[in-house]
Motif scaffolding. Structure first.
Motif, PDB file in Angstrom:
ATOM      1  N   UNK A 100     -76.390   1.354 -36.838  1.00  0.00           N
ATOM      2  CA  UNK A 100     -75.830   1.915 -37.034  1.00  0.00           C
ATOM      3  C   UNK A 100     -74.972   3.488 -37.310  1.00  0.00           C
ATOM      4  N   UNK A 101     -74.895   3.546 -36.143  1.00  0.00           N
ATOM      5  CA  UNK A 101     -73.684   4.749 -35.795  1.00  0.00           C
ATOM      6  C   UNK A 101     -72.329   3.683 -34.883  1.00  0.00           C
ATOM      7  N   UNK A 102     -71.388   4.560 -35.290  1.00  0.00           N
ATOM      8  CA  UNK A 102     -69.886   4.122 -34.959  1.00  0.00           C
ATOM      9  C   UNK A 102     -69.709   4.720 -34.038  1.00  0.00           C
ATOM     10  N   UNK A 103     -69.471   4.350 -32.625  1.00  0.00           N
ATOM     11  CA  UNK A 103     -68.891   4.330 -30.901  1.00  0.00           C
ATOM     12  C   UNK A 103     -67.049   4.365 -30.988  1.00  0.00           C
ATOM     13  N   UNK A 104     -66.485   5.602 -30.731  1.00  0.00           N
ATOM     14  CA  UNK A 104     -65.458   5.469 -30.027  1.00  0.00           C
ATOM     15  C   UNK A 104     -65.417   4.684 -28.809  1.00  0.00           C
TER      16      UNK A 104
ATOM     17  N   UNK B  81     -59.406  -6.358 -35.261  1.00  0.00           N
ATOM     18  CA  UNK B  81     -60.596  -6.934 -34.831  1.00  0.00           C
ATOM     19  C   UNK B  81     -61.041  -8.102 -33.375  1.00  0.00           C
ATOM     20  N   UNK B  82     -61.708  -8.019 -32.645  1.00  0.00           N
ATOM     21  CA  UNK B  82     -61.872  -9.178 -31.571  1.00  0.00           C
ATOM     22  C   UNK B  82     -62.999  -9.694 -30.958  1.00  0.00           C
ATOM     23  N   UNK B  83     -63.319 -10.179 -30.878  1.00  0.00           N
ATOM     24  CA  UNK B  83     -64.565 -10.862 -30.204  1.00  0.00           C
ATOM     25  C   UNK B  83     -64.876 -10.180 -28.259  1.00  0.00           C
ATOM     26  N   UNK B  84     -63.473 -10.266 -27.962  1.00  0.00           N
ATOM     27  CA  UNK B  84     -63.506 -10.179 -27.082  1.00  0.00           C
ATOM     28  C   UNK B  84     -61.947  -9.607 -26.802  1.00  0.00           C
ATOM     29  N   UNK B  85     -61.910  -8.842 -25.689  1.00  0.00           N
ATOM     30  CA  UNK B  85     -60.029  -8.000 -25.304  1.00  0.00           C
ATOM     31  C   UNK B  85     -59.623  -8.312 -23.570  1.00  0.00           C
TER      32      UNK B  85
ATOM     33  N   UNK C 225     -72.651  -9.700 -29.250  1.00  0.00           N
ATOM     34  CA  UNK C 225     -72.990  -9.695 -30.723  1.00  0.00           C
ATOM     35  C   UNK C 225     -71.940  -8.859 -31.740  1.00  0.00           C
ATOM     36  N   UNK C 226     -71.078  -7.790 -31.163  1.00  0.00           N
ATOM     37  CA  UNK C 226     -70.236  -6.973 -31.758  1.00  0.00           C
ATOM     38  C   UNK C 226     -68.748  -6.879 -31.890  1.00  0.00           C
ATOM     39  N   UNK C 227     -68.480  -7.012 -33.015  1.00  0.00           N
ATOM     40  CA  UNK C 227     -66.717  -6.424 -33.202  1.00  0.00           C
ATOM     41  C   UNK C 227     -66.583  -5.956 -32.282  1.00  0.00           C
ATOM     42  N   UNK C 228     -65.143  -5.626 -31.556  1.00  0.00           N
ATOM     43  CA  UNK C 228     -64.143  -4.577 -31.178  1.00  0.00           C
ATOM     44  C   UNK C 228     -63.552  -4.218 -32.281  1.00  0.00           C
ATOM     45  N   UNK C 229     -62.904  -3.041 -32.827  1.00  0.00           N
ATOM     46  CA  UNK C 229     -61.694  -3.063 -33.984  1.00  0.00           C
ATOM     47  C   UNK C 229     -60.802  -2.141 -32.835  1.00  0.00           C
ATOM     48  N   UNK C 230     -59.589  -2.676 -32.913  1.00  0.00           N
ATOM     49  CA  UNK C 230     -59.485  -2.323 -32.128  1.00  0.00           C
ATOM     50  C   UNK C 230     -58.305  -0.383 -32.520  1.00  0.00           C
ATOM     51  N   UNK C 231     -58.307   0.835 -32.094  1.00  0.00           N
ATOM     52  CA  UNK C 231     -57.561   1.167 -32.819  1.00  0.00           C
ATOM     53  C   UNK C 231     -56.716   2.347 -31.916  1.00  0.00           C
TER      54      UNK C 231
ATOM     55  N   UNK D 235     -62.273   1.632 -28.713  1.00  0.00           N
ATOM     56  CA  UNK D 235     -62.214   0.391 -30.144  1.00  0.00           C
ATOM     57  C   UNK D 235     -63.291   1.375 -30.142  1.00  0.00           C
ATOM     58  N   UNK D 236     -63.751   0.417 -31.867  1.00  0.00           N
ATOM     59  CA  UNK D 236     -64.606   1.368 -32.979  1.00  0.00           C
ATOM     60  C   UNK D 236     -65.515   0.411 -32.923  1.00  0.00           C
ATOM     61  N   UNK D 237     -66.823   0.567 -32.554  1.00  0.00           N
ATOM     62  CA  UNK D 237     -67.789  -0.696 -32.718  1.00  0.00           C
ATOM     63  C   UNK D 237     -69.017   0.029 -33.398  1.00  0.00           C
ATOM     64  N   UNK D 238     -69.324  -1.076 -34.192  1.00  0.00           N
ATOM     65  CA  UNK D 238     -70.551  -0.321 -34.943  1.00  0.00           C
ATOM     66  C   UNK D 238     -71.397  -0.475 -34.983  1.00  0.00           C
ATOM     67  N   UNK D 239     -72.895  -0.118 -34.486  1.00  0.00           N
ATOM     68  CA  UNK D 239     -74.246  -0.692 -33.952  1.00  0.00           C
ATOM     69  C   UNK D 239     -74.609  -1.218 -35.271  1.00  0.00           C
TER      70      UNK D 239
END
Length: 594
Positions: free
Chosen positions: A221-225, A260-264, A243-249, A274-278
Motif C-alpha cells: 500500500x505504500x508508494x516509494x521513490x 506510467x511505463x511497464x519498463x524503461x 506487475x508494477x507500473x513505473x511512474x516517471x517523475x 520512479x514513483x512505484x506503489x505497492x
C-alpha cells in the motif's frame, strides 16, 4: 564569563575558520570517502573490486539544495584516482569537477578534499571514478539532492526512498580490461549485470548457485521513490518490476511530466526517479529486472540482472518467467519514441520557487552550432583510438586546462576543435572548444558507430530537443521540441542516428564533453569546452583556484609532497595539520586564561 560559554565561543570561531570556503548562510555536509580494494564475488567468482568506506557499491550521499559539500577522498589504491560527480553542475568551480582536464589526479596513498555547492539543484545523481578504467571495478555510489522544505514536491511525499545502481559487469580486473583496450582488442560480452552490486536471483538454471542477490523490502500500500542509476561500462539496460507500473517523475535533476511505463530503458550514466506503489496481492515476491538492450539475445542470454521486491506480508518466493522486455527487433522506433516521450514538467518548481519552464529556450537565438560525429575505433598512429570529428583526445601527462591558464602554460591544449567532422585522416590531439560566456549553442551528436552511446556534458544540463535515425541536416530543426524538452546532463544517441541538444553557457570554466561508454571514453572520445568571461575582473563568475589544488603535467614541479595515508587511517595535509596545531595551542592558552 563561564568556562562553558568561553569554550562555546571558541568553538564557534574555529567553525568559522574551518568553513572559510563556504557560502554564507548555507549549511555544510561533510564526508570522508576512502577508496580501497576488497575481494568480492558479485557473480560467484572472487575478484578485486573498488570499495568506498569498505562497501561495494559505496554509500549514498544525501544533501539538501544549496548545501556546501566537503568530501575528503582518501586514495588507498595502487594507482592515481579522480572522482567525478555527473550532473552536479559545480557552479563557478570546474576546479572540483574531477576529470583529467580540470583536476590533477590524486596520487596513490594521498588524500584530497573536494569543496563545492549543490547550488539550485535537486534530484538523483552519482559519483564515480573517472580515470584508469576504474569505474569497471566499482568506486561508485548514489548522490541525492533533496528539496528544501519550503519548495513543494510536484507529487505526494513518498513513503520511502530507494536508490538502485544497475550496470553491466566483468569478472576480469579493471586493469586487465584496460590492457585489452591498449592491445587493440574489444572488451567482449560482459559476464553479467549487477543490481546494487549483487548478481542475479536464481530465476532459472542459467544462474549458478552461490550468488547473492539484492532484496528490496517494502510495505503493501505504500508508494516509494525509486531512483535508478546506470553505472555500468557500456550497456543500455531495460529496467522493470514485475506487475508494477513505473511512474516517471524525475530525470537527472528535473521533474518530468508524470507518465506510467511497464519498463524503461536506462542508458549508461543516466538516472531516473520512479514513483512505484505497492498495490499488488503479495501472494509471492516479485522480480526486479535489468536486462541488456540492442544486443544479440542468444549471445547475451546470461547477462541479466535480477533482484527481488519483497512485500512485508509476502507469502512465497518469486517464480516463473521474468517479465518481458520490449520486443523491437523489427521496430527500432520503440526506444526512440520512449526517449522523446520524456517531457519537462513545466508547472513544477525545481530547486527554486519558479516554474521549470520559465526559461523559454525555444525562442533564444543560437550563437554557434557544433556537429560532433563519433565513429568506431580505428588505428591512429599505431594505436586503436576513438574520436569526435576525427580528433582523439590525448590525456597522458596532461596539464588541466584552467590550471594551465592560471600559470600561463603554453601548448597545454589548442583551441581548434573542429565544428564539423574533418575531411582528413583522424589524429590524436589535445584540441578543445573555445566558447563565449552566455552563448547559446546547438550541439548535434551524430553516432556513426555501431553501438548505442551515451553523451554527457559536465557543468551543465542541456535541453534534448531532437532525436532520430539517419543523418542530421538543417531541415531536421523542423522536428525540434521547443517547448517542454527535458533538461538533463546525459542523453542517448542511437547507432546510425542523431540527437540534438541546446545549452546556455552560463557556467564559466573548462567542462568535459564525453561519450559515457567507458571503452570509447578511454580510447579518446571526449573533448572540453572552455568558457571564459573576459569581463570578470573580480571573479564573480568563476571562483579562484583552490588553495589545495594539485599540480601535474608541466606544473608538476610546484607540487609539495604530502604524507602518505597511514595504515591506521587518514592523514592531514601539512597545511591543515599546521592550522590544527595552531588551534590546539590557542585553545590551551584560552583555557589557561579562564
Amino acid at each position: 564569563m563561564s568556562l562553558s560559554c568561553t569554550l562555546l565561543l571558541f568553538l564557534f570561531h574555529i567553525g568559522l575558520l574551518l568553513c572559510g570556503f563556504c557560502f554564507a548562510g548555507d549549511p555544510t555536509a561533510s564526508y570522508e570517502l576512502e577508496f580501497s580494494y576488497i575481494t568480492a564475488s558479485p557473480l560467484g567468482v572472487p575478484q578485486q573490486v573498488i570499495a568506498v568506506n569498505g562497501k561495494f557499491p559505496g554509500p549514498t550521499l544525501n544533501v539538501t539544495t544549496n548545501y556546501n559539500v566537503v568530501v575528503n577522498v582518501k586514495n588507498r589504491l595502487d594507482e592515481s584516482l579522480l572522482i567525478t560527480w555527473p550532473g552536479i553542475e559545480m557552479r563557478r568551480s570546474s576546479w572540483q569537477d574531477g576529470v583529467l582536464g580540470t583536476n590533477c589526479p590524486i596520487p596513490s596513498k594521498w588524500n584530497w578534499t573536494y569543496h563545492f555547492q549543490v547550488k539550485d539543484q535537486i534530484g538523483s545523481y552519482h559519483y564515480v571514478p573517472s580515470t584508469n578504467f576504474q569505474r569497471a571495478a566499482g568506486g561508485f555510489g548514489g548522490f541525492v539532492v533533496t528539496n528544501r522544505k519550503v519548495i513543494a514536491l510536484p507529487f505526494d511525499t513518498p513513503d520511502g526512498d530507494i536508490v538502485i545502481t544497475i550496470g553491466d559487469w566483468y569478472t576480469r580486473n579493471h586493469s586487465d580490461l584496460r590492457a585489452s583496450l591498449d592491445n587493440g582488442e574489444e572488451l567482449g560480452t560482459p559476464d553479467g549485470v549487477l543490481i546494487n552490486g549483487k548478481g542475479p536471483f536464481k530465476y532459472s538454471s542459467v544462474v549458478p548457485d552461490g550468488i547473492n542477490h539484492t532484496t528490496l523490502n517494502v510495505d503493501p500500500g505504500k508508494t516509494y521513490r525509486i531512483r535508478v542509476i546506470n553505472v555500468g561500462v557500456s550497456t543500455c539496460l531495460n529496467f522493470r518490476i514485475q506487475s508494477h507500473n513505473l511512474l516517471l517523475a524525475e530525470a537527472e535533476g528535473h521533474y518530468t511530466s508524470q507518465q506510467n511505463y511497464t519498463s524503461f530503458d536506462i542508458h549508461v550514466g543516466q538516472s531516473y526517479s520512479f514513483l512505484v506503489t505497492m498495490d499488488q496481492n503479495a501472494s509471492s515476491d516479485f522480480y526486479v529486472v535489468a536486462s541488456p538492450r540492442f544486443v544479440n539475445e542468444s549471445v547475451w542470454q546470461r547477462v541479466t540482472g535480477v533482484a527481488i521486491l519483497h512485500y512485508s506480508n509476502s507469502k512465497g518466493h518469486a517464480s516463473g518467467p521474468l517479465p518481458d522486455a520490449p520486443n523491437d527487433v523489427y521496430d527500432r522506433s520503440f526506444a526512440l519514441n520512449q526517449a522523446m516521450s520524456i517531457r519537462m514538467n513545466n508547472s513544477a518548481s525545481g530547486a527554486r520557487p519558479n516554474p521549470q519552464g520559465s526559461f523559454h529556450y525555444g525562442s533564444i537565438n543560437v550563437t554557434n552550432t557544433y556537429v560532433l560525429r563519433s565513429a568506431p575505433p580505428i588505428m591512429i598512429n599505431g594505436t586503436r583510438r576513438a574520436s569526435f570529428n576525427g580528433v582523439s583526445f590525448a590525456n597522458p601527462k596532461i596539464t588541466p586546462v584552467r590550471l594551465a591558464d592560471s600559470h600561463n602554460v603554453k601548448g597545454a591544449y589548442k583551441l581548434n576543435f573542429p565544428k564539423t567532422p574533418l575531411d582528413e585522416p583522424p589524429r590524436i590531439a589535445r584540441s578543445i572548444i573555445n566558447e563565449t560566456y552566455k552563448g547559446f549553442v546547438e550541439i548535434i551528436l551524430q553516432n556513426n558507430d555501431t553501438v548505442v552511446q551515451s553523451f554527457h556534458m559536465d557543468g551543465y544540463s542541456f535541453f534534448v530537443v531532437g532525436m532520430a535515425y539517419g543523418n542530421w541536416t538543417e531541415d531536421s530543426r523542423g522536428s525540434y521540441n521547443r517547448w517542454d524538452a527535458i533538461s538533463r546532463s546525459t542523453t542517448q544517441v542511437f547507432p546510425g542516428g542523431w540527437t540534438a541538444i541546446l545549452v546556455y553557457l552560463d557556467n564559466v570554466g573548462a567542462w568535459n564533453l564525453r561519450t559515457v561508454n567507458l571503452d570509447r571514453w578511454y580510447l579518446g572520445q571526449e573533448t572540453y569546452i572552455r568558457i571564459v568571461n573576459p569581463e570578470d575582473h573580480e571573479q564573480k563568475t568563476e571562483l579562484p583556484m583552490p588553495d589545495n589544488a594539485l599540480f601535474c603535467g608541466a606544473l608538476g614541479h610546484l607540487q609539495r609532497p604530502q604524507k602518505q595515508l597511514s595504515s591506521a587511517g587518514s592523514t592531514i595535509q601539512e597545511q591543515s595539520k599546521s592550522s590544527y596545531l595552531m588551534m590546539l595551542a590557542f585553545a590551551a592558552v584560552v583555557y589557561m586564561m579562564i
